[in-house]
Design a protein around this motif. Structure first.
Motif: not given
Length: 272
Positions: A113-119, A124-137
């Motif tokens: 719930g915390l560690f893996l979603p943070l990773a 997602g930031f490193a890969r430039g995947d804004q959709m993944a970042v926006r969905a999990a944040t």
């Protein structure tokens, strides 16, 4: 984060000379709270505050989720001050005493719930995947606020048991909507590139498995632990403490109003 910190009660020192030998009797190792998983309470709070500030400033959290912790905090204070006043002592606020299986349950929830979603967000930031970042944040933001609230409430013991039980339930209900959006994004909106590499496929499936696992875990946690187990025990313990408090502090009986003494009639002066 799953409500276990609040279910286990606050950390309170022993009375007398034992408080020097063992600082806390209600340690998270015994109660399966988050403090035993992540270390010092103050360090955890600082980390969570940093996460919350970053997520709030990133613009990736919806306004509704930004305002939700404010509303819940005000609502909790109103409930605690008007409806469910605190009667018990801090050391009497324990609802569960976690065993090893319960500890593993909380550790698993902390990791997924915390560690893996943070990773996942950092990846997602490193890969430039804004959709993944926006969905999990949103889920990560709400969970960080929930953990911070649970640790503060457990450490300060300022809320009664019903309020302590309702907080993780309300947070969990709101986070289920965020998790639904995350699952929808990873399974239905995220598409593989025409010629995907192994890293691309692994990244997509990592997000799908992680979002689905969180959705299943916190759904079970809400409907199989918090509502049917934690909430009834919290109310039962609260009413026991209330009855015990009222028995020790009975209301003072008002003395019946006594009639005021009537003034005596003046004696007639003797005629000389």
């Amino acid at each position: 984060m799953s409500g276990a910190t609040l279910a286990a009660g606050p950390r309170v020192p022993k009375a007398g000379h034992e408080s020097h030998g063992e600082k806390f009797t209600k340690k998270a190792g015994d109660t399966a709270g988050l403090g035993g998983v992540m270390g010092s309470l103050r360090v955890v709070e600082l980390q969570l505050v940093a996460f919350i500030v970053v997520f709030s400033a990133s613009g990736l959290v919806p306004v509704v989720d930004l305002l939700f912790p404010v509303f819940i905090s005000i609502y909790a204070f109103l409930l605690n001050s008007t409806v469910f006043r605190s009667y018990g002592k801090p050391e009497s606020l324990q609802v569960f005493k976690g065993n090893r299986l319960f500890q593993l349950y909380v550790v698993f929830g902390t990791v997924i719930g915390l560690f893996l979603p943070l990773a996942y967000v950092l990846g997602g930031f490193a890969r430039g995947d804004q959709m993944a970042v926006r969905a999990a944040t949103p889920h990560l933001f709400l969970l960080s606020f929930q953990v911070l609230s649970e640790n503060l409430i457990s450490g300060l013991s300022i809320f009664s048991l019903p309020v302590r039980a309702l907080l993780p339930i309300l947070y969990s209900m709101r986070r289920l909507f965020s998790l639904t959006g995350w699952v929808t994004s990873t399974f239905f909106l995220t598409k593989l590139p025409p010629d995907p590499s192994f890293q691309d496929e692994a990244w997509i499936w990592f997000g799908r498995v992680l979002s689905a696992t969180n959705a299943v875990y916190y759904t079970i946690n809400l409907f199989a632990f918090l509502i049917p187990m934690f909430l009834p025990r919290a109310f039962e313990r609260y009413f026991q403490e209330r009855d015990h408090y009222k028995a020790e502090h009975p209301p003072k009986e008002k003395k019946p109003n006594q009639p005021l003494p009537t003034p005596s009639a003046p004696q007639d002066k003797k005629e000389h």
